[in-house]
Write a protein that holds these residues in place. Structure first.
Motif, PDB file in Angstrom:
ATOM      1  N   HIS A   1       0.853  -1.195   0.000  1.00 27.79           N
ATOM      2  CA  HIS A   1       0.000   0.000   0.000  1.00 27.79           C
ATOM      3  C   HIS A   1       0.888   1.245   0.000  1.00 27.79           C
ATOM      4  O   HIS A   1       0.422   2.366   0.119  1.00 27.79           O
ATOM      5  N   ASP A   2       2.194   1.014  -0.169  1.00 30.17           N
ATOM      6  CA  ASP A   2       3.180   2.089  -0.130  1.00 30.17           C
ATOM      7  C   ASP A   2       3.504   2.535  -1.560  1.00 30.17           C
ATOM      8  O   ASP A   2       4.054   1.766  -2.354  1.00 30.17           O
ATOM      9  N   LYS A   3       3.138   3.785  -1.885  1.00 30.95           N
ATOM     10  CA  LYS A   3       3.344   4.287  -3.248  1.00 30.95           C
ATOM     11  C   LYS A   3       4.820   4.292  -3.630  1.00 30.95           C
ATOM     12  O   LYS A   3       5.180   4.006  -4.770  1.00 30.95           O
ATOM     13  N   ASP A   4       5.685   4.619  -2.682  1.00 33.27           N
ATOM     14  CA  ASP A   4       7.122   4.679  -2.962  1.00 33.27           C
ATOM     15  C   ASP A   4       7.659   3.309  -3.370  1.00 33.27           C
ATOM     16  O   ASP A   4       8.521   3.186  -4.234  1.00 33.27           O
ATOM     17  N   VAL A   5       7.147   2.304  -2.709  1.00 30.86           N
ATOM     18  CA  VAL A   5       7.565   0.929  -3.041  1.00 30.86           C
ATOM     19  C   VAL A   5       7.052   0.577  -4.429  1.00 30.86           C
ATOM     20  O   VAL A   5       7.786   0.042  -5.267  1.00 30.86           O
ATOM     21  N   ALA A   6       5.770   0.916  -4.679  1.00 30.31           N
ATOM     22  CA  ALA A   6       5.148   0.572  -5.962  1.00 30.31           C
ATOM     23  C   ALA A   6       5.837   1.282  -7.131  1.00 30.31           C
ATOM     24  O   ALA A   6       5.839   0.775  -8.255  1.00 30.31           O
ATOM     25  N   GLU A   7       6.427   2.423  -6.876  1.00 33.67           N
ATOM     26  CA  GLU A   7       7.111   3.182  -7.921  1.00 33.67           C
ATOM     27  C   GLU A   7       8.218   2.377  -8.593  1.00 33.67           C
ATOM     28  O   GLU A   7       8.602   2.651  -9.728  1.00 33.67           O
ATOM     29  N   HIS A   8       8.754   1.403  -7.909  1.00 33.02           N
ATOM     30  CA  HIS A   8       9.834   0.597  -8.486  1.00 33.02           C
ATOM     31  C   HIS A   8       9.325  -0.445  -9.476  1.00 33.02           C
ATOM     32  O   HIS A   8      10.116  -1.124 -10.118  1.00 33.02           O
ATOM     33  N   ALA A   9       7.999  -0.610  -9.564  1.00 33.04           N
ATOM     34  CA  ALA A   9       7.437  -1.666 -10.408  1.00 33.04           C
ATOM     35  C   ALA A   9       7.259  -1.211 -11.855  1.00 33.04           C
ATOM     36  O   ALA A   9       7.189  -0.015 -12.145  1.00 33.04           O
ATOM     37  N   ASP A  10       7.193  -2.187 -12.760  1.00 29.99           N
ATOM     38  CA  ASP A  10       6.915  -1.891 -14.169  1.00 29.99           C
ATOM     39  C   ASP A  10       5.426  -1.634 -14.367  1.00 29.99           C
ATOM     40  O   ASP A  10       5.007  -0.881 -15.223  1.00 29.99           O
ATOM     41  N   LEU A  11       4.640  -2.361 -13.559  1.00 28.04           N
ATOM     42  CA  LEU A  11       3.183  -2.295 -13.715  1.00 28.04           C
ATOM     43  C   LEU A  11       2.554  -2.171 -12.332  1.00 28.04           C
ATOM     44  O   LEU A  11       2.899  -2.930 -11.419  1.00 28.04           O
ATOM     45  N   ILE A  12       1.662  -1.227 -12.177  1.00 27.57           N
ATOM     46  CA  ILE A  12       0.956  -1.075 -10.903  1.00 27.57           C
ATOM     47  C   ILE A  12      -0.527  -1.364 -11.143  1.00 27.57           C
ATOM     48  O   ILE A  12      -1.151  -0.757 -12.017  1.00 27.57           O
ATOM     49  N   CYS A  13      -1.049  -2.302 -10.399  1.00 31.55           N
ATOM     50  CA  CYS A  13      -2.473  -2.630 -10.509  1.00 31.55           C
ATOM     51  C   CYS A  13      -3.167  -2.144  -9.257  1.00 31.55           C
ATOM     52  O   CYS A  13      -2.748  -2.487  -8.143  1.00 31.55           O
ATOM     53  N   HIS A  14      -4.220  -1.367  -9.443  1.00 32.78           N
ATOM     54  CA  HIS A  14      -4.985  -0.868  -8.293  1.00 32.78           C
ATOM     55  C   HIS A  14      -6.215  -1.745  -8.103  1.00 32.78           C
ATOM     56  O   HIS A  14      -7.025  -1.879  -9.017  1.00 32.78           O
ATOM     57  N   LEU A  15      -6.315  -2.313  -6.934  1.00 36.12           N
ATOM     58  CA  LEU A  15      -7.423  -3.224  -6.635  1.00 36.12           C
ATOM     59  C   LEU A  15      -8.380  -2.517  -5.679  1.00 36.12           C
ATOM     60  O   LEU A  15      -7.950  -1.892  -4.698  1.00 36.12           O
ATOM     61  N   LYS A  16      -9.659  -2.607  -5.995  1.00 40.94           N
ATOM     62  CA  LYS A  16     -10.650  -2.020  -5.084  1.00 40.94           C
ATOM     63  C   LYS A  16     -11.907  -2.875  -5.122  1.00 40.94           C
ATOM     64  O   LYS A  16     -12.363  -3.248  -6.197  1.00 40.94           O
ATOM     65  N   ASP A  17     -12.405  -3.166  -3.949  1.00 42.20           N
ATOM     66  CA  ASP A  17     -13.612  -4.001  -3.816  1.00 42.20           C
ATOM     67  C   ASP A  17     -13.506  -5.301  -4.624  1.00 42.20           C
ATOM     68  O   ASP A  17     -14.461  -5.728  -5.291  1.00 42.20           O
ATOM     69  N   GLY A  18     -12.342  -5.870  -4.609  1.00 41.90           N
ATOM     70  CA  GLY A  18     -12.157  -7.167  -5.263  1.00 41.90           C
ATOM     71  C   GLY A  18     -12.010  -7.091  -6.764  1.00 41.90           C
ATOM     72  O   GLY A  18     -12.075  -8.115  -7.454  1.00 41.90           O
ATOM     73  N   LYS A  19     -11.830  -5.903  -7.288  1.00 50.49           N
ATOM     74  CA  LYS A  19     -11.697  -5.758  -8.755  1.00 50.49           C
ATOM     75  C   LYS A  19     -10.496  -4.881  -9.070  1.00 50.49           C
ATOM     76  O   LYS A  19     -10.160  -3.981  -8.290  1.00 50.49           O
ATOM     77  N   ILE A  20      -9.890  -5.099 -10.234  1.00 50.18           N
ATOM     78  CA  ILE A  20      -8.804  -4.215 -10.655  1.00 50.18           C
ATOM     79  C   ILE A  20      -9.439  -2.967 -11.261  1.00 50.18           C
ATOM     80  O   ILE A  20     -10.170  -3.041 -12.253  1.00 50.18           O
ATOM     81  N   GLN A  21      -9.167  -1.844 -10.597  1.00 45.96           N
ATOM     82  CA  GLN A  21      -9.763  -0.587 -11.043  1.00 45.96           C
ATOM     83  C   GLN A  21      -8.909   0.085 -12.106  1.00 45.96           C
ATOM     84  O   GLN A  21      -9.429   0.729 -13.010  1.00 45.96           O
ATOM     85  N   ALA A  22      -7.605  -0.044 -11.962  1.00 43.21           N
ATOM     86  CA  ALA A  22      -6.727   0.623 -12.935  1.00 43.21           C
ATOM     87  C   ALA A  22      -5.386  -0.081 -13.009  1.00 43.21           C
ATOM     88  O   ALA A  22      -4.942  -0.697 -12.043  1.00 43.21           O
ATOM     89  N   GLU A  23      -4.777  -0.018 -14.181  1.00 38.30           N
ATOM     90  CA  GLU A  23      -3.432  -0.570 -14.363  1.00 38.30           C
ATOM     91  C   GLU A  23      -2.568   0.553 -14.901  1.00 38.30           C
ATOM     92  O   GLU A  23      -2.986   1.290 -15.796  1.00 38.30           O
ATOM     93  N   LYS A  24      -1.378   0.695 -14.353  1.00 40.33           N
ATOM     94  CA  LYS A  24      -0.514   1.781 -14.812  1.00 40.33           C
ATOM     95  C   LYS A  24       0.848   1.201 -15.167  1.00 40.33           C
ATOM     96  O   LYS A  24       1.541   0.618 -14.312  1.00 40.33           O
ATOM     97  N   GLU A  25       1.168   1.325 -16.446  1.00 41.30           N
ATOM     98  CA  GLU A  25       2.479   0.846 -16.904  1.00 41.30           C
ATOM     99  C   GLU A  25       3.508   1.919 -16.600  1.00 41.30           C
ATOM    100  O   GLU A  25       3.288   3.085 -16.919  1.00 41.30           O
ATOM    101  N   GLN A  26       4.593   1.563 -15.929  1.00 41.57           N
ATOM    102  CA  GLN A  26       5.633   2.537 -15.595  1.00 41.57           C
ATOM    103  C   GLN A  26       6.609   2.630 -16.765  1.00 41.57           C
ATOM    104  O   GLN A  26       7.190   1.628 -17.156  1.00 41.57           O
ATOM    105  N   GLN A  27       6.745   3.800 -17.284  1.00 42.16           N
ATOM    106  CA  GLN A  27       7.660   3.976 -18.416  1.00 42.16           C
ATOM    107  C   GLN A  27       9.038   4.325 -17.887  1.00 42.16           C
ATOM    108  O   GLN A  27       9.429   5.479 -17.791  1.00 42.16           O
ATOM    109  N   ARG A  28       9.768   3.293 -17.465  1.00 37.88           N
ATOM    110  CA  ARG A  28      11.108   3.565 -16.935  1.00 37.88           C
ATOM    111  C   ARG A  28      12.130   2.849 -17.806  1.00 37.88           C
ATOM    112  O   ARG A  28      11.997   1.670 -18.103  1.00 37.88           O
TER     113      ARG A  28
END
Lengths: 238, 369
Positions: A199-226
């Protein structure tokens, strides 16, 4: 393009006879070598999803395939857990009476390895997480970050392609958390797929892909362009 | 690291709890060992009485609870002697007297010419020749500090010691021998003997002769081996039953103790067991680990319990009333029995916690607080 290593479709997981819906149709695709962060508020189903991917739980319905293993229909998931995935938890869950070296050897007991081979392999893994000098220390003599790195070495014991981590920095201070993330980055750079719940944004920043889960569903996916250069630079600095 | 190392280290986590569990089982094991050793000693001593010297078998009165109650008409000895296949039949009267510090010393009333039938070899002096003479067993001679030529008072009557003998059987070597008719007079059992020792001709069949005797003399019973001692000594049967009861109790109490210890251990380690399953351990390995811990506890219990049993039985021997009657005999069978009991305790006590641990769902175990 890298091949798909994790694929879920309409994944549903309920508890208490359907009263609690932890996952409500999660469809997700992860490619080999990706570093994926799953984020979301407490109780959104992050850990449930990770436990299903780790073969610790089965979904109520839907499809989930990890490294060509159909986790919904596989008869026994013991060997899957032993060889295909490695898991790291929020609590290190190390055995307190065993040294770091011995803790790392625990998963190897299911494999046909000699004691010497196990010792050698454990030493290499501790070296990989920069703990070779702390190999003979019991967990109480290690710092929080060191314990979590021993847990990572344990997760790598049987050389899995995929590492699943459930809030691995949740109980750590920022310096220790950085050490752990650095270890994950290094492993990812070597080609391992990392799926990390946080749940730590700083940790998630290191990922290629961030998936946001809410109420048991993926609400958004964000590809990190690094760029690979940027990642390597940040690694070197760490 | 070896799997066994993990088992040992797991036990060492709660040293006090493990130590008390081991102590609890050890007491049961010690009782089994001590009781078994005393029973072995008792059986051997009884064997010494009933299978002494050159006798092939022994005859006693049937239906008695204790050999000392046996009462056979002395004339029967002659009738047995005349049976086909019988080489020699010797009637012996057994009395129990307090001598020196020992309240129970066996006095063997036997004719001087029949001493050989008792298997007695004279170490010093000679056999008694008249009613005022007696012989001492080697052990009691040492205990009393008396030898050939000394005097000994029995029931206010003075006897001269003419010889010291040895048979190798505790009851006899810690006993006295005197002329049969003198003991009959002292015991007021004129014309009666306690047992008849029978030596067979070489070609005679033991079972046939015994069967013939039991058919012809309804009030007599023959004892051919140690397994038949129960026919004339209910004490041995009672000891056997007590030993069995102690074993069952040890299994029950020890089993409950082990179950309690292992259940607590499993509860405390629920998350850890979840991790073991999460890293790929099979249910069977978790089961073996917990059972291994329970078996290891019981192996320690056997070692400590055996030591306690030996010490306990030896301490019992310091009691003067027991000296001379019993000599504990520690046999492999006794220790094997204790080990089997401990192993059953380990399996009975360890199985349920091990089963519970192996059945834990990894996800639920990991969520356990």
């Amino acid at each position: 393009m890298e091949k798909l290593i994790i694929k879920t479709r309409d994944l549903i997981k309920t508890f208490e006879g359907g009263l609690i819906k932890a996952l409500n149709g999660v469809s997700l695709e992860i490619r080999e070598g990706q570093f994926v962060a799953i984020m979301g508020p407490s109780g959104c189903g992050k850990s449930t999803l990770l436990y299903i991917l780790g073969g610790l739980d089965r979904p109520t319905s839907g499809e989930v395939t990890v490294d060509n293993v159909d986790l919904c229909n596989a008869k026994n998931l013991d060997s899957y857990r032993a060889t295909k995935v490695g898991m790291v938890f929020q609590m290190h869950n190390l055995i307190p009476v065993l040294t770091a070296r011995e803790n790392v050897q625990i998963p190897m007991m299911e494999l046909n390895l000699s004691n010497t081979e196990r010792n050698k392999k454990a030493a290499n893994l501790l070296n990989l997480v920069s703990l070779e000098k702390r190999a003979d220390f019991v967990p109480t003599k290690l710092s929080g970050g060191e314990r979590q790195r021993v847990a990572i070495a344990r997760a790598l014991a049987n050389d899995p392609k995929i590492l699943l981590a459930d809030e691995p920095t949740g109980n750590l201070d920022s310096t220790s958390g950085q050490e752990v993330i650095q270890a994950f980055q290094r492993l990812n750079k070597e080609g391992r797929t990392i799926v990390l719940v946080t749940h730590d944004k700083d940790v998630a920043e290191h990922a290629d892909l961030i998936c946001h889960l809410k109420d048991g569903k993926i609400q958004a996916e964000k590809e990190q362009q690094r760029s690979r250069f940027a990642r390597r630079y940040s690694l070197d600095r760490l | 690291m070896r799997f066994l190392t993990l088992v040992f280290k797991n036990i060492s986590r709660r040293k006090t709890r493990s130590a008390f569990t081991v102590l609890g089982i050890s007491i049961g094991i010690a009782t089994i060992i001590a009781l078994g050793a005393l029973m072995n000693g008792m059986t051997t001593s009884m064997e010494g009485i009933l299978k002494s010297g050159e006798a092939d078998f022994t005859i006693a009165q049937s239906g008695i609870a204790d050999l000392s109650f046996s009462r056979i008409d002395e004339n029967v000895t002659g009738e047995i002697q005349n049976l086909s296949g019988v080489k020699k039949a010797t009637g012996v009267l057994i009395g129990i007297y307090p001598v020196g510090n020992s309240p129970y010393v066996m006095i063997w009333g036997v004719r001087a010419e029949d001493l050989q039938m008792l298997g007695a070899s004279i170490l010093n002096g000679s056999a008694f020749a008249n009613e005022s003479e007696i012989m001492l067993g080697e052990a009691i001679s040492k205990d009393l500090g008396k030898t050939v030529g000394d005097k000994l008072v029995l029931r206010e009557e003075e006897f001269t010691i003419t010889g010291v003998f040895q048979t190798g059987a505790i009851y006899q070597d810690r006993g006295l021998a005197m002329p049969l008719n003198k003991l009959q007079e002292l015991e007021k059992k004129e014309g009666y003997v306690t047992v008849i020792y029978v030596e067979l001709e070489e070609e005679a069949n033991l079972d046939t002769v015994c069967k013939q005797i039991e058919e012809n003399f309804a009030n007599l019973v023959t004892i051919k081996s140690a397994s038949e001692l129960g026919k004339v000594d209910q004490g041995l049967n009672i000891m056997n039953a007590a030993s069995l009861a102690v074993s069952i109790l040890a299994i029950l109490i020890g089993g409950i103790g082990v179950t309690n210890t292992m259940m607590m251990s499993v509860f405390e380690r629920t998350r850890e067991i979840g991790v073991l399953r999460a890293v790929g351990w099979k249910k069977r390995r978790v089961l073996i680990m917990i059972l291994g811990e329970s078996i290891t506890l019981c192996i320690f219990s056997v070692l400590i319990g055996s030591l306690l049993g030996i010490i306990g039985a030896r301490l019992l021997m310091l009691e003067p009333t027991i000296q001379g009657i019993l000599e504990p005999m520690f046999t492999l069978e006794t220790f094997t029995r204790a080990f089997i009991v401990a192993f059953i305790v380990a399996l009975v006590g360890g199985f349920y916690p091990a089963y519970r641990a192996s059945k834990l769902s990894p996800s639920e175990a990991l969520r356990y607080e």
